[in-house]
Design a protein around this motif. Structure first.
Motif, mmCIF file in Angstrom:
data_model
loop_
_atom_site.group_PDB
_atom_site.id
_atom_site.type_symbol
_atom_site.label_atom_id
_atom_site.label_comp_id
_atom_site.label_asym_id
_atom_site.label_seq_id
_atom_site.Cartn_x
_atom_site.Cartn_y
_atom_site.Cartn_z
ATOM 1 N N ASP A 66 0.858 -1.188 0.000
ATOM 2 C CA ASP A 66 0.000 0.000 0.000
ATOM 3 C C ASP A 66 0.892 1.236 0.000
ATOM 4 O O ASP A 66 2.093 1.139 -0.248
ATOM 5 N N VAL A 76 -5.831 1.969 3.877
ATOM 6 C CA VAL A 76 -5.623 2.095 5.312
ATOM 7 C C VAL A 76 -4.206 2.581 5.648
ATOM 8 O O VAL A 76 -3.955 3.089 6.728
ATOM 9 N N SER A 135 -4.409 -4.477 4.746
ATOM 10 C CA SER A 135 -5.012 -5.322 3.711
ATOM 11 C C SER A 135 -3.929 -5.874 2.772
ATOM 12 O O SER A 135 -4.224 -6.282 1.652
ATOM 13 N N ALA A 180 -10.549 10.196 4.127
ATOM 14 C CA ALA A 180 -9.821 9.313 3.207
ATOM 15 C C ALA A 180 -10.306 9.601 1.789
ATOM 16 O O ALA A 180 -11.404 10.131 1.606
ATOM 17 N N ALA A 201 -12.302 4.821 -0.511
ATOM 18 C CA ALA A 201 -12.310 4.028 0.736
ATOM 19 C C ALA A 201 -13.715 3.473 0.943
ATOM 20 O O ALA A 201 -14.702 4.140 0.632
ATOM 21 N N GLY A 211 -14.611 -1.306 5.070
ATOM 22 C CA GLY A 211 -13.187 -1.226 5.445
ATOM 23 C C GLY A 211 -12.975 -0.210 6.547
ATOM 24 O O GLY A 211 -12.126 -0.377 7.428
ATOM 25 N N ASN A 212 -13.761 0.841 6.522
ATOM 26 C CA ASN A 212 -13.605 1.906 7.498
ATOM 27 C C ASN A 212 -14.143 1.506 8.869
ATOM 28 O O ASN A 212 -13.509 1.782 9.900
ATOM 29 N N ILE A 230 -12.017 -0.924 10.952
ATOM 30 C CA ILE A 230 -10.861 -0.392 11.693
ATOM 31 C C ILE A 230 -11.274 0.731 12.660
ATOM 32 O O ILE A 230 -10.433 1.508 13.099
ATOM 33 N N GLY A 268 -13.015 3.578 12.012
ATOM 34 C CA GLY A 268 -12.709 4.889 11.430
ATOM 35 C C GLY A 268 -13.554 5.991 12.031
ATOM 36 O O GLY A 268 -14.470 5.763 12.828
ATOM 37 N N ASN A 328 -9.973 -5.671 12.027
ATOM 38 C CA ASN A 328 -9.166 -5.664 10.797
ATOM 39 C C ASN A 328 -9.444 -6.859 9.891
ATOM 40 O O ASN A 328 -8.519 -7.424 9.288
ATOM 41 N N LYS A 340 -5.713 1.638 13.922
ATOM 42 C CA LYS A 340 -5.377 0.936 12.679
ATOM 43 C C LYS A 340 -3.866 0.672 12.616
ATOM 44 O O LYS A 340 -3.218 0.838 11.587
#
Ligand SMILES: Cc1cc2nc3c(=O)[nH]c(=O)nc-3n(C[C@H](O)[C@H](O)[C@H](O)COP(=O)(O)OP(=O)(O)OC[C@H]3O[C@@H](n4cnc5c(N)ncnc54)[C@H](O)[C@@H]3O)c2cc1C
Ligand code: SF4
Ligand code: SF4
Lengths: 462, 339
Positions: free
Chosen positions: A32, A75, A80, A136, A140, A144-145, A148, A150, A207, A420
């Motif tokens: 990433d 992230v 990921s 983000a 995003a 996914g948010n 973690i 977010g 996660n 995260k």
């Protein structure tokens, strides 16, 4: 073990154009934008339905192949990236918006729906509603948010982390079972997690190590017609918590952010508190601004701090959601490298977090942008220590890596918890964690993922 | 260092104290005004120092042109009175500071000094500005805005260098002596502030209105009268050059714009409210904005014309909300030419 046979089986489950093991594709999925080491997956799959996710997980479980769910892959801390190879489950095709409930204020979306898609859909079809956007990039994903914990531009005014705004989930467990959590498990509505025993938390902040989120119910909020911003400026680091708390307690600010950055040079040494206000009428806006200004009157009258006039060109930047400032900062060193430690911490530790960030970056000879977002009407802050780097400069990458490690340690020392966190950071947290909690986490993992295939390496409790 | 040409004796003998008595923001009877101003002149603390909203108007009100406002700024700085919060002041000093990136370039008449603001360059187009060269940026910035920050010292430190930059990089090599000042602030700097502090200005500053008026005369036959009512928002820096104020009427006559009577114009013009906001005087700022807009509206104006980018930024929104069209003077003139 991943074999050619596994690949063919996956191609039978998901149409072959959405499965790849081409080296150039795998290369992209092996890394990433952050400093974590790359790890090659064996293949990348883009499922389009819960059923396809189920079948892939059944297969992976049987053959003990790691599975890493991935949304936007934004992230930054390698969560990921497939640390132990296996299948990257890229969720982006599962991007349907399934329901908007206007009266009970929630949306139900598939597990790969991006923030930008939901926002655009609401703006077009339900312009009076919005969800809480993180800063983000819009690619995003919502799943996914929340996976973690977010946060975003309604986190201060609407009660906290995005994971707290989840009203229900559909999750595929590692053995392929589908579970529904929240009211949707019992009635056709996705209105809340209460009054049932709350199992949603088993998938929030984990996660992707406990299952694959295929549907999310997320709270919606009114989108007021007017939006404006006040910016409070001070040179005194220790004043920030007082200013922030006074503004929070007025309960008139939507989003409150704090920033300290050496760039641009005219802001070097100055902290800015960016206070977003929304309203439905000019009168309401004027009143809210007055309330906020009034609580800081004794401070600005000393002329040691005060509200900065914001010219229209600057204001446009402050008002956009997601904010582009951090994305722009991400390339300040050129080469597109960027990673940050976000630490969830008490608001009163912000000054010390700033000092720590400046000390660490000075020691490692790198640049920084420090800042915080207030969460949940002043219950804590997400403090970020953001470090950009040029990814072709190996020396700089190494310095940032070391700085991030030091920052994780400093955050914990300050009473904060890295958010995260990359694998090393997770280990630091686990080391400090109450043994009872640690052991419960381990047992939960064993129940939900007995084969140990879900995003292995993360939250790994030995 | 450059010293203000200011005659204290003149003030101590003055019986009208016009500078304070005509001030729209400080309310004192003649005795108090005399007492407070005398204190100021003697270098003592005076409530004028903190009450002043830095509107520049007393530069125009003093019948003797004794520079009461520049003197206030000197005293504010000397006594540590900060009209605007210190962090904002410091940050502006850096933000507007010379970057030292200026490069010589060939310029052609007319040379338009855009001050700091390249953002306003869009207004320099069409028949009125044919062949014009624009110059702008931090290395030629007049820095007069620091009057609002009680920082004559910053202007003193930077202005001579800016003048030299303009000459050596632009005007001298091209053999040009006139500089058209887009912003009143630059014109006021070169015709009022610089002489008041004994700084020599080797070129001839020309006010934008003066330039526009004469340029319009040359294309008079192309003008299609606008036949609209236009309110004018006079900026603070025009107080430094009141001799140019008549050009507004002259231009309006040429372009066929009517100027409905406003309460707040000519010497009774009101600050737009932008600086009081920076000075954390929010109620005053809102009151000034409201008064200006209501006054324009009551006059029956359809357009509201500005020459100062800051006034424009402050009032354009409220003006538009009140149903009038905010426009810069250069654009208004171009409209009359169908451009
Ligand atoms: C410039 C910039 C600004 C940012 N600002 C913010 C901000 O304001 N607030 C904020 O919260 N974050 C912010 N971030 C961090 C991050 O980009 C976001 O949190 C983003 O929402 C993560 O979502 P993603 O889809 O990219 O997740 P990914 O990176 O794809 O995944 C994150 C984790 O979730 C897991 N996961 C992904 N999808 C699923 C699923 N369907 N089921 C189970 N597990 C899953 C992954 O395995 C991984 O562990 C920012 C990042 C950048 C680059
Ligand atoms: S500045 Fe002018 S008006 Fe004011 S007291 Fe002095 S002489 Fe009189
Ligand atoms: S500058 Fe304006 S506010 Fe200040 S004293 Fe002069 S007239 Fe009054």
């Amino acid at each position: 073990m991943f074999t050619n046979e596994t690949l063919s089986r996956i191609r039978e489950i998901v149409s072959s154009e959405y499965v790849t093991n081409e080296p150039e594709d795998l290369y992209i999925y092996s890394r990433d934008q952050g400093v974590q080491d790359p790890h090659m997956p064996d293949c990348v799959v883009m499922p389009s339905s819960t059923e396809e996710v189920q079948e892939i997980l059944r297969l992976a479980s049987r053959e003990q192949i790691p599975v890493v769910p991935m949304g936007g892959g934004l992230v930054l801390s390698g969560l990921s990236v497939p640390l132990k190879g296996g299948i990257v489950l890229d969720m982006k095709r599962m991007n349907r918006i399934l329901e908007i409930n206007e009266k009970s204020h929630y949306a139900v979306v598939e597990g790969g729906t991006s923030q930008g898609m939901l926002d655009a859909y609401l703006k077009k079809n339900f312009p009076h509603l919005k969800h809480s956007l993180p800063d983000a990039p819009p690619a995003a994903t919502i799943a996914g948010n929340i996976a973690i914990h977010g946060s975003g531009h309604l986190s201060q005014s609407q009660g906290g982390f995005h994971s707290e705004m989840v009203t229900g989930l559909e999750v595929v467990l590692s053995n392929g079972d589908v579970v529904k959590l929240g009211s949707c498990s019992t009635v056709p509505y996705w209105f809340s997690r209460a009054p049932l025993p709350d199992l949603v938390g088993l998938f929030l902040g984990w996660n992707g190590t406990t299952g694959v989120i295929t549907k999310v119910g997320i709270k919606l909020y009114p989108r007021p017609k007017l939006h404006d911003v006040l910016v409070y400026m001070t040179e005194d680091i220790d004043l920030a918590p007082e200013v922030l708390t006074r503004v929070i307690n007025t309960e008139t600010a939507e989003d409150i952010n704090y920033a300290l950055s050496p760039k641009p040079d005219y802001l070097n040494g100055f902290q800015m508190m960016v206070i977003n206000i929304t309203a439905n009428s000019e009168d309401e806006m004027a009143l809210k601004k007055k309330i906020i200004r009034d609580v800081l009157k004794d401070l600005y009258e000393t002329k040691e701090s005060g509200f900065m006039p914001v010219p229209p060109n600057m204001k446009t930047g402050f008002l956009e959601a997601p904010q582009k400032a951090l994305s722009k900062f991400a390339d300040v060193r050129r080469g597109g490298g960027f990673e940050y430690v976000g630490a969830i911490m008490p608001i009163e530790r912000i000054p010390d977090a700033c000092r720590a960030g400046m000390e660490i970056t000075a020691r490692h000879g790198i640049t920084y942008s420090l800042g915080a977002r207030i969460i949940g009407k002043g219950h804590c802050a997400m403090f970020f220590f953001a470090y950009p780097f040029n990814r072709v400069d190996a020396d700089e990458v190494e310095k940032v890596k070391m700085a991030l490690e030091d920052t994780n340690e400093a955050s914990l020392r300050l009473g904060g918890i890295p958010w995260k966190a990359e694998v090393q950071g997770q280990q630091l947290i686990l080391k400090q964690m109450d043994p009872g909690t640690y052991s419960l986490m381990k047992r939960i993992r064993e129940v939900l993922d007995p084969a140990g295939i879900m995003n292995p390496g993360n939250w790994e409790v030995s | 260092m450059y010293e203000l040409v200011f005659d204290p004796e003149l003030c101590l003998r003055c019986t009208s104290v016009d500078c304070i008595m005509r001030c729209q923001y400080i309310s004192m009877d003649l005795d108090e005004a005399k007492r407070e101003h005398d204190a100021l002149v003697r270098g003592e603390k005076s409530s004028i120092l903190s009450q002043c909203v830095t509107c520049y108007a007393c530069e125009e009100y003093c019948p003797y042109r004794n520079h009461p406002f520049y003197h206030i700024v000197e005293q504010q700085e000397k006594l540590g009175v900060h009209p605007i919060p210190i962090p904002i002041e410091k940050s502006q000093v850096v933000m507007m500071g010379p970057r030292g990136k200026i490069q010589p370039k060939e310029v052609r008449r007319p040379v338009i000094d855009m001050c700091f603001f390249s953002i306003m360059k869009g207004g320099i187009r069409g028949k009125l500005f044919e062949g014009a060269t624009t110059i702008e940026g931090s290395d030629i910035f007049c820095n007069l805005m620091f009057l609002h920050f009680a920082r004559n010292s910053t202007i003193k430190e930077r202005l001579p260098r800016m003048i030299e930059n303009i000459m050596t990089n632009y005007l001298t090599p091209s053999g040009i002596r006139e500089l058209i000042c887009y912003h009143d602030e630059c014109y006021g700097t070169y015709t009022s502030w610089a002489p008041a502090f004994g700084i020599e200005v080797p070129f001839t500053p020309v006010h934008l209105f003066d330039y526009l008026y004469h340029a319009l005369l040359e294309v008079k036959t192309d003008i299609k009268p606008l036949n609209v009512k236009v309110a004018y928002q006079r900026p603070c820096s025009n107080r430094l050059c009141p001799e140019t104020d008549h050009f507004v009427d002259d231009i309006f006559e040429l372009i066929g714009a009517q100027r409905p009577r406003r309460t707040y114009e000519y010497s009774n013009a009101l600050c737009c409210g932008g600086v009081p906001e920076a000075a954390q005087r929010f109620e005053l700022s809102e009151e000034l904005q409201r008064k200006n807009v209501e006054d324009m509206k009551a006059s029956g104006a359809q357009f509201s014309v500005f020459n100062c980018p800051f006034c424009f930024w402050t009032l354009a929104g409220p003006v538009a909300k009140a149903g009038m069209i905010p426009v810069m003077m250069s654009d208004l003139c171009l409209m009359a030419l169908g451009q």
